[in-house]
Design an enzyme around this catalytic site. Sequence first.
Site, mmCIF file in Angstrom:
data_model
loop_
_atom_site.group_PDB
_atom_site.id
_atom_site.type_symbol
_atom_site.label_atom_id
_atom_site.label_comp_id
_atom_site.label_asym_id
_atom_site.label_seq_id
_atom_site.Cartn_x
_atom_site.Cartn_y
_atom_site.Cartn_z
ATOM 1 C CD GLU A 1 -4.503 -2.982 0.485
ATOM 2 O OE1 GLU A 1 -5.113 -4.032 0.740
ATOM 3 O OE2 GLU A 1 -4.058 -2.216 1.365
ATOM 4 C CG HIS B 1 -7.814 -2.463 8.644
ATOM 5 N ND1 HIS B 1 -6.993 -1.669 7.876
ATOM 6 C CD2 HIS B 1 -7.769 -1.949 9.897
ATOM 7 C CE1 HIS B 1 -6.487 -0.702 8.615
ATOM 8 N NE2 HIS B 1 -6.936 -0.852 9.851
ATOM 9 C CG HIS C 1 -1.964 1.048 1.220
ATOM 10 N ND1 HIS C 1 -3.212 0.851 1.765
ATOM 11 C CD2 HIS C 1 -1.962 2.314 0.748
ATOM 12 C CE1 HIS C 1 -3.931 1.955 1.619
ATOM 13 N NE2 HIS C 1 -3.177 2.859 1.020
#
Length: 247
Positions: free
Chosen positions: A72, A200, A43
Site C-alpha cells: 500500500e 482499517h 505500507h
Amino acid sequence: MTLLSVNLNKIAVLRNSRGGNEPDISRAAATCIEAGCGGITVHPRPDQRHIRPDDVRTLAALLRGRVEYNIEGNPFAAPRGDYPGLIALAREVRPTQVTLVPDSDGQITSDHGFDLANDTEKLRPLVAELRELGCRVSLFVDPGAQGFEHAVAMGAQRIEIYTGPYAEAFEDGNAGEQLALCVETARRAQQAGLAVNAGHDLSQANLGTLRVAIPGLAEVSIGHALIGEALYEGMANTVRHYLQILR
C-alpha cells in the site's frame, strides 16, 4: 472465503523504536503464513517510520509462491533518501497487489480515500504501469464513495473501503449507519465490475458483522488490532481466530 492479509507495519514500528532487527519482520510473516493467512500487507512511507524499502524486498523473496503480497502507499509521494517511491518498489518486487492510498507524511495513519472522479487523470497512467508489471490494482476509497465507473475506466480491478468510521461507530455501539454506507459502497463497486477489499481498524470484535453484511468481500487487510491482540493471544492464535471469523 474472504482472504486475510496481515499488515506488518506495527511489527516494524516496534523494531524501529529500539533499533536492530527485533522483532523480526520475516519471522512475523512466516508465523502468520504458517497459521494460515492468505496474504501479507505492508505500507511503506517516505519517512520510513515503520516498513522500510529493504523490508519490502526481503518480504518479496519470502512470500513469492506462498501467499499474496499487498503493498500500500501513496503513488505521488516523491523519492526520499533510501525510499525510491511506491511505483519504483513495485517495479522491483512485482507484488500481487498494489493498493493506492492518498496519504501524506502528516497523517498518523490513512484516513481518507480517493475522489475517483477528480483523481482519474492523474491515477490513470500509474494504474496502467502497475497493470503492465502484472500487479492487481486496488484504490482506497471512503465509505459512500461514488464514481466507480472511473475506477473501471482507468483499469483498476478492486477498491478497498476505508472502514475506520465503521470501526469507531461499532465501538460506540451505533454502527448501523456506517455499516450501511460500507454495504452500499461495496454493492455499487461490485455492480461496476470491481472486487471489494476492506481495511482499517478492523478487529475480532467488529469483523464478523462487516463480513456477513458484504457478500463477496474479497479481502480484509488487518494490522493494528491484530498485532495488539497478538500481544495477549500470540500471533499464530490470533491469525487463526481471524480466519475462523472469516469462515
